[in-house]
Design a protein around this motif. Structure first.
Motif, PDB file in Angstrom:
ATOM      1  N   ASP A  86       0.473 -10.145   9.408  1.00 13.30           N
ATOM      2  CA  ASP A  86       0.001 -10.000   8.029  1.00 13.30           C
ATOM      3  C   ASP A  86      -0.509  -8.572   7.818  1.00 13.30           C
ATOM      4  N   PHE A  87      -0.468  -8.139   6.568  1.00 16.50           N
ATOM      5  CA  PHE A  87      -0.923  -6.785   6.224  1.00 16.50           C
ATOM      6  C   PHE A  87      -2.094  -6.886   5.263  1.00 16.50           C
ATOM      7  N   ASP A  88      -3.113  -6.043   5.445  1.00 12.46           N
ATOM      8  CA  ASP A  88      -4.233  -6.102   4.486  1.00 12.46           C
ATOM      9  C   ASP A  88      -3.874  -5.318   3.220  1.00 12.46           C
ATOM     10  N   GLN A  89      -4.690  -5.501   2.221  1.00 13.10           N
ATOM     11  CA  GLN A  89      -4.375  -4.935   0.898  1.00 13.10           C
ATOM     12  C   GLN A  89      -4.205  -3.417   0.931  1.00 13.10           C
ATOM     13  N   GLY A  90      -5.017  -2.762   1.750  1.00 13.76           N
ATOM     14  CA  GLY A  90      -4.940  -1.300   1.850  1.00 13.76           C
ATOM     15  C   GLY A  90      -3.580  -0.829   2.329  1.00 13.76           C
ATOM     16  N   GLU A  91      -3.060  -1.529   3.320  1.00  6.29           N
ATOM     17  CA  GLU A  91      -1.757  -1.153   3.884  1.00  6.29           C
ATOM     18  C   GLU A  91      -0.639  -1.385   2.867  1.00  6.29           C
ATOM     19  N   LEU A  92      -0.789  -2.450   2.069  1.00  5.51           N
ATOM     20  CA  LEU A  92       0.254  -2.782   1.095  1.00  5.51           C
ATOM     21  C   LEU A  92       0.176  -1.889  -0.140  1.00  5.51           C
ATOM     22  N   ALA A  93      -1.046  -1.346  -0.414  1.00 12.52           N
ATOM     23  CA  ALA A  93      -1.257  -0.571  -1.646  1.00 12.52           C
ATOM     24  C   ALA A  93      -0.653   0.834  -1.555  1.00 12.52           C
ATOM     25  N   ASP A  94      -0.534   1.356  -0.329  1.00 10.54           N
ATOM     26  CA  ASP A  94      -0.024   2.718  -0.161  1.00 10.54           C
ATOM     27  C   ASP A  94       1.464   2.772  -0.500  1.00 10.54           C
ATOM     28  N   GLN A  95       1.761   3.425  -1.634  1.00  8.30           N
ATOM     29  CA  GLN A  95       3.148   3.461  -2.145  1.00  8.30           C
ATOM     30  C   GLN A  95       4.076   4.297  -1.262  1.00  8.30           C
ATOM     31  N   ASP A  96       3.493   5.278  -0.557  1.00  6.53           N
ATOM     32  CA  ASP A  96       4.338   6.231   0.184  1.00  6.53           C
ATOM     33  C   ASP A  96       4.806   5.695   1.538  1.00  6.53           C
TER      34      ASP A  96
END
Length: 357
Positions: A298-308
């Motif tokens: 699973d990935f936390d929100q921070g990891e998923l939020a980074d568009q780059d």
């Protein structure tokens, strides 16, 4: 068969199982009056009675073939020179055991032993710790919830029994497989002085707690090489998260404390991507096997939020860098090296573990 040196029998009971327990109705149809079983029991005892060179006797899940009287067929000279013994059967009615501490006294030359955990009593540990017994090198124990229910844990070795056993057997290493065992039972079983090298949790109903993983990493940091966590619980609310409400993830702490860890396999528990990267960096190339199923990550929100950054690509890259070799998640549970019917896996692992002296 007088020249027989190694006898290994494994009964694949998965075909008879319904939700982890044996279906008696099936056995009743095949052998309604129990005559066939009686015949096979007698043949087995004849083989043992006529053996003159047997060094390795391994019998796993051969439904009711081994009885509490089977071993008495072995002559004293054979029992005295036997090097490996495994007797496993989770289909014995009530609280009977396949071997008693008194029976074990004949096996003075045993180097490896595999038993149901509930059959391995404090009294047995005392017999094996006796100075007239050669040092035991390998002990494999299967802890099954059904067995605990029928037999109880009241006779199990206490910490002083384990201490005495390891004084006589300084090279002893232990392999435990726990099947659907409640965490509070596990916390009772895991005595500090067990030289635990391998542990495998498998479950259909009961998941392991972070507290149990934490205890293992603190108590067995000098011994632990294999840690396997499997969970097939059908739960729509998602996989259990061991790091719930904890500052540190128990699996990361395990990788940090257990410096000899060479195999880690996880399925059916949430493994956060950043923790997986931490585990890979902590153990590096010494972690020879790191198997985590894709659905467990699973990935936390921070990891998923980074568009780059593509989080999956980043995870693969960082874990590969940490391990010093190409790595990827296991895409299909059936590709896991530890994915088989649990008793089959235990039997296979126990054999290679016992041979590796």
């Amino acid at each position: 068969h007088r020249n027989l040196q190694k006898l290994s029998l494994f009964g694949d009971i998965s075909i008879l199982q319904q939700h982890g327990s044996i279906s008696n109705t099936y056995l009743g149809k095949v052998d309604p009056d129990g005559k066939k079983i009686k015949q096979i029991q007698q043949l087995f005892e004849e083989i043992l009675g006529n053996s003159r060179q047997l060094k390795w006797l391994s019998c796993g899940f051969m439904l009711q073939i081994v009885t509490p009287t089977s071993l008495s067929s072995l002559s004293n000279p054979i029992a005295n020179t036997m090097e490996h013994l495994s007797l496993l059967d989770n289909h014995i009615p009530g609280n009977t055991t396949l071997i008693t501490a008194v029976e074990l006294e004949r096996f003075v030359n045993l180097r490896s032993l595999a038993l149901d955990f509930c059959d391995f009593t404090a009294e047995m540990a005392r017999v094996l710790a006796d100075s007239n017994h050669v040092p035991l090198h390998r002990l494999s124990l299967l802890v099954h919830s059904v067995s605990i229910m029928h037999k109880s844990l009241d006779s199990m070795p206490e910490d002083e029994n384990w201490k005495a056993l390891t004084r006589n057997s300084t090279n002893l290493r232990v392999y435990i497989m726990a099947f659907d065992v409640k965490s509070d039972d596990m916390l009772r079983i895991l005595k500090p002085s067990i030289p635990l090298e391998r542990i495998h949790f498998d479950s259909y109903i009961t998941c392991v707690s972070g507290a149990v993983v934490d205890l293992i990493s603190r108590q067995y940091d000098k011994f632990l090489t294999h840690f396997i966590l499997m969970n097939d619980v059908i739960d729509m609310s998602g996989f259990p998260d061991l790091s719930d409400n904890r500052n540190e993830d128990p699996l990361v702490l395990l990788a940090w404390r257990c410096t000899r860890l060479s195999l880690l396999a996880v399925h059916g528990y949430t493994v956060w991507a950043h923790n997986l990267i931490a585990i890979a960096r902590l153990r590096g190339s010494d972690l020879k096997v790191l198997e985590v199923t894709e659905e467990s990550i699973d990935f936390d929100q921070g990891e998923l939020a980074d568009q780059d950054v593509d989080p999956v690509h980043n995870l693969i890259e960082q874990v590969s860098l940490g391990l010093g070799r190409p790595w990827h998640a296991v895409m299909d549970i059936e590709l896991l090296s530890v994915f088989t019917e649990p008793t089959c896996h235990f039997y296979r692992e126990m054999q290679s573990f016992s041979e590796g002296i």
